[in-house]
Scaffold this motif. Structure first.
Motif, short mmCIF file in Angstrom:
data_model
loop_
_atom_site.label_atom_id
_atom_site.label_comp_id
_atom_site.label_asym_id
_atom_site.label_seq_id
_atom_site.Cartn_x
_atom_site.Cartn_y
_atom_site.Cartn_z
N ARG A 1 0.81 -1.22 0.00
CA ARG A 1 0.00 0.00 0.00
C ARG A 1 0.84 1.27 0.00
O ARG A 1 0.40 2.33 -0.42
CB ARG A 1 -0.93 0.00 1.22
N GLY A 2 2.06 1.16 0.49
CA GLY A 2 2.95 2.33 0.51
C GLY A 2 3.56 2.59 -0.85
O GLY A 2 3.18 1.98 -1.86
N ASP A 3 4.55 3.47 -0.89
CA ASP A 3 5.14 3.89 -2.15
C ASP A 3 6.46 3.19 -2.46
O ASP A 3 7.18 3.60 -3.39
CB ASP A 3 5.36 5.41 -2.15
N ARG A 4 6.82 2.15 -1.72
CA ARG A 4 8.00 1.37 -2.07
C ARG A 4 7.69 0.55 -3.32
O ARG A 4 6.60 -0.02 -3.45
CB ARG A 4 8.40 0.44 -0.92
N LEU A 5 8.65 0.48 -4.25
CA LEU A 5 8.38 -0.22 -5.50
C LEU A 5 9.61 -0.95 -5.99
O LEU A 5 10.74 -0.72 -5.55
CB LEU A 5 7.88 0.78 -6.56
N LEU A 6 9.36 -1.87 -6.92
CA LEU A 6 10.40 -2.59 -7.64
C LEU A 6 10.43 -2.07 -9.07
O LEU A 6 9.38 -1.83 -9.67
CB LEU A 6 10.14 -4.09 -7.63
N ALA A 7 11.61 -1.91 -9.62
CA ALA A 7 11.77 -1.36 -10.97
C ALA A 7 12.64 -2.28 -11.81
O ALA A 7 13.70 -2.73 -11.37
CB ALA A 7 12.40 0.03 -10.90
N VAL B 1 13.16 0.47 -4.90
CA VAL B 1 13.14 1.93 -4.76
C VAL B 1 12.33 2.30 -3.53
O VAL B 1 11.15 1.96 -3.43
CB VAL B 1 12.55 2.61 -6.01
N GLN B 2 12.96 2.99 -2.59
CA GLN B 2 12.30 3.39 -1.36
C GLN B 2 11.48 4.67 -1.58
O GLN B 2 11.72 5.41 -2.54
CB GLN B 2 13.34 3.62 -0.26
N PRO B 3 10.52 4.96 -0.70
CA PRO B 3 9.72 6.18 -0.86
C PRO B 3 10.54 7.46 -0.92
O PRO B 3 10.10 8.45 -1.51
CB PRO B 3 8.82 6.15 0.38
N ASN B 4 11.74 7.46 -0.33
CA ASN B 4 12.58 8.66 -0.38
C ASN B 4 13.43 8.76 -1.65
O ASN B 4 14.23 9.68 -1.80
CB ASN B 4 13.48 8.74 0.86
N GLY B 5 13.27 7.79 -2.55
CA GLY B 5 13.98 7.80 -3.82
C GLY B 5 15.27 7.01 -3.85
O GLY B 5 15.83 6.79 -4.93
N SER B 6 15.77 6.59 -2.70
CA SER B 6 16.98 5.77 -2.70
C SER B 6 16.66 4.40 -3.30
O SER B 6 15.53 3.92 -3.23
CB SER B 6 17.53 5.63 -1.29
N HIS B 7 17.66 3.77 -3.88
CA HIS B 7 17.39 2.49 -4.53
C HIS B 7 18.62 1.59 -4.45
O HIS B 7 19.76 2.05 -4.33
CB HIS B 7 16.97 2.70 -5.98
N SER B 8 18.36 0.30 -4.51
CA SER B 8 19.42 -0.70 -4.44
C SER B 8 19.05 -1.88 -5.32
O SER B 8 17.87 -2.16 -5.56
CB SER B 8 19.63 -1.18 -2.99
N THR B 9 20.07 -2.58 -5.81
CA THR B 9 19.85 -3.73 -6.69
C THR B 9 19.45 -4.96 -5.88
O THR B 9 20.11 -5.30 -4.90
CB THR B 9 21.12 -4.03 -7.49
#
Length: 321
Positions: free
Chosen positions: A253-259, A270-278
């Motif tokens: 339900r939150g804004d965390r996503l997979l890209a 991709v975390q809600p704050n825009g940081s991302h990791s593989t």
């Protein structure tokens, strides 16, 4: 949509891969938290144009996939069995005027609760380019035309308002079409959607009162609020630094996503704050991943092998919540 195409038709024709072969391989060790147990669940036939571009899931875990080069919509069972549901007509000119690519292709796909499939077809011709619909047991039909000089790509459904949103990668815009069909209207032409050399607006999702879009060239994730009157609000860049980003899927339900990152053969968290990791990579079997979806805790990642020209496939992994 993929990174810039670098394989020729002859090269595609020379490659033979096993179609829809299920592997019971051990989970790859490269997957990173919160994903685990990544494995290749099915291989597709590159020589037959089975280059998966987008995916939508049924409640039972069946995947409905667009095979871009084959101009097809396919159903893939959880066991990896492939059934071709539709092949769209080839344009009279062979699709050579399809913007940016030069060949006709099936692109975004989404599924309504009643099983109706909506999908996009880009041909560079006015008679075929647009939004198509296929009801259960029915045949595909075009329900809305889109500009032949554009490249409709990502597709998202707002079931609440019976609205389809279409990302145009060449024109750098998002179109709005009612599920009943009719005239497409420009919903957003925000400059953040524009391409920067090849393709702009790409993946698309409706989530938490907004339309979320990726921009492949700019490596960004955008959030565009849906205002009370249905108009588009101001585009907000929620993440950047991911060139080649294609499709996205939210983990809850939150804004965390997979890209899906096409060019680098990765899936990023991709975390809600825009940081991302593989969290997935080529070590897990990714071959230019183009689309991603979740069914419960199972993550589906489809790879088209546009540049690797080796193994278009479906990778499954587990999301640990």
């Amino acid at each position: 949509m993929f990174k810039k195409l670098s394989i020729s038709a002859a090269a595609v024709g020379a490659l033979v891969t096993a179609a829809a072969t299920v592997l019971n391989s051990a989970p790859a060790s490269a997957a990173s938290a919160p994903l685990s147990g990544a494995r290749i669940a099915a291989h597709f036939d590159l020589a037959q144009g089975q280059t998966p571009e987008n995916v939508t899931l049924a409640p039972d875990g069946r995947a409905y996939v667009t095979f871009a080069k084959a101009r097809q919509v396919a159903e893939v069972s959880p066991e990896g069995t492939v059934r071709i549901r539709a092949t769209l007509p080839e344009p009279a000119d062979g699709g050579v005027h399809t913007p940016a690519l030069g060949f006709p292709l099936t692109v975004g796909i989404t599924r309504a609760h009643d099983g109706t499939l909506y999908f996009l077809y880009a041909t560079g011709t006015a008679d075929l380019t647009g939004v198509w619909r296929m009801r259960p047991g029915g045949r595909p039909e075009r329900i809305a035309a889109l500009p032949a000089d554009g490249l409709p790509n990502g597709l998202a459904l707002d079931a609440r308002t019976h609205t389809l949103y279409v990302a145009d990668s060449v024109r750098g815009s998002i179109w709005k079409v009612p599920t009943t069909g009719g005239t497409a209207t420009a919903w957003s032409t925000a400059p953040e959607l524009a391409p920067a050399g090849f393709l702009g607006a790409n993946g698309l999702k409706v989530h938490n009162g907004a339309v979320w879009a990726t921009n492949l060239d700019r490596g960004t994730v955008l959030r565009i609020p849906v205002l009370r009157d249905g108009r588009a609000g101001r585009a907000q860049t929620r993440a950047d630094g991911m060139p080649g980003i294609d499709d996205i899927a939210f983990t809850g339900r939150g804004d965390r996503l997979l890209a899906a990152l096409d060019g680098s053969n990765e899936v990023a968290l991709v975390q809600p704050n825009g940081s991302h990791s593989t969290v997935l990579s080529s070590a897990d079997g990714l071959q230019n991943p183009t689309s991603i979806a979740l069914h419960g805790d199972t993550v589906y990642v489809l790879s088209a092998a546009w540049n690797t020209a080796e193994d278009p496939n479906l990778v499954l992994s587990r999301l640990v919540r």
